[in-house]
Design an enzyme around this catalytic site. Sequence first.
Site, short mmCIF file in Angstrom:
data_model
loop_
_atom_site.label_atom_id
_atom_site.label_comp_id
_atom_site.label_asym_id
_atom_site.label_seq_id
_atom_site.Cartn_x
_atom_site.Cartn_y
_atom_site.Cartn_z
N ASP A 262 68.00 34.86 2.62
CA ASP A 262 67.65 36.24 2.94
C ASP A 262 67.87 36.49 4.44
O ASP A 262 67.34 37.42 5.02
CB ASP A 262 66.18 36.51 2.57
N TRP B 153 59.87 35.11 -0.90
CA TRP B 153 60.78 34.42 -1.82
C TRP B 153 60.25 33.03 -2.15
O TRP B 153 60.27 32.61 -3.31
CB TRP B 153 62.19 34.34 -1.22
N LYS C 154 71.83 37.47 0.96
CA LYS C 154 71.78 38.90 1.25
C LYS C 154 72.96 39.26 2.13
O LYS C 154 73.32 38.52 3.05
CB LYS C 154 70.48 39.25 1.98
N GLY D 288 57.87 34.86 3.74
CA GLY D 288 57.59 33.87 2.71
C GLY D 288 57.53 34.35 1.28
O GLY D 288 57.19 33.58 0.38
N ASP E 186 65.92 27.35 14.55
CA ASP E 186 67.18 28.09 14.41
C ASP E 186 68.16 27.26 13.58
O ASP E 186 68.60 26.19 14.01
CB ASP E 186 67.75 28.40 15.79
#
Length: 221
Positions: A134, A62, A174, A60, A105
């Site tokens: 990320d 970010w 990322k 958490g 998911d």
Amino acid sequence: MAKNKFNQSWLHDHINDPYVKLAQREGYRARAAYKLKEIDEQDKLIKPGQVIVDLGAAPGSWSQYVRNKLAASPRAKDGRIDGAIVAIDILPMEAIADVTFIQGDFREDEVFRQLEEIVLEVSGGGKVDLVLSDMAPNLSGVASADAARMEHIAELAVEFAMAHLKPEGALLIKCFHGSGYSQIVEMFKRHFKIVAPRKPKASRDKSSETFLLGRQLKHPG
């Protein structure tokens, strides 16, 4: 023995990492907050009033950084933020004020629909200003397999961004240098007018981790 030495070396580096100490001092759940902070300061990504989606959000940090930025807006009142944040992760995440979190998911249709419904609700039209990702796959150590997994996750983030970003919006993901990286860059170039790699100082030198920023959709949905 070699594994033990590796673990001890990682633990030593982690304990003495200035970003780990800074995160503890400033209340962030992970040092990753400073990767986003540096990119944001360079590229001015996060602005008051924005709707922002955080993919792969746990633990958490970010979302915490984004929340702090939106809470600092002069238009933020009564302890609320000026904007909206929707976060999702397959892992659980401790609640963050003003952040709507979905545990599930991202690849599953039902979870994806739930994400879209919440985005539609908080944005008043389904379009968002910024998508952050990320997300990273579980790496196997087999270069070709890992590259395919990383590219698949990048594709999911791009597909979501293409469907939900405003024309002037941005996507930050990322990824990792190595096999498959050039394909991800090419994919970004097909969809965004501006594409820029970013390697913040908080990203460890030894790591192949890097970030890719795409801005302004070429073909807005």
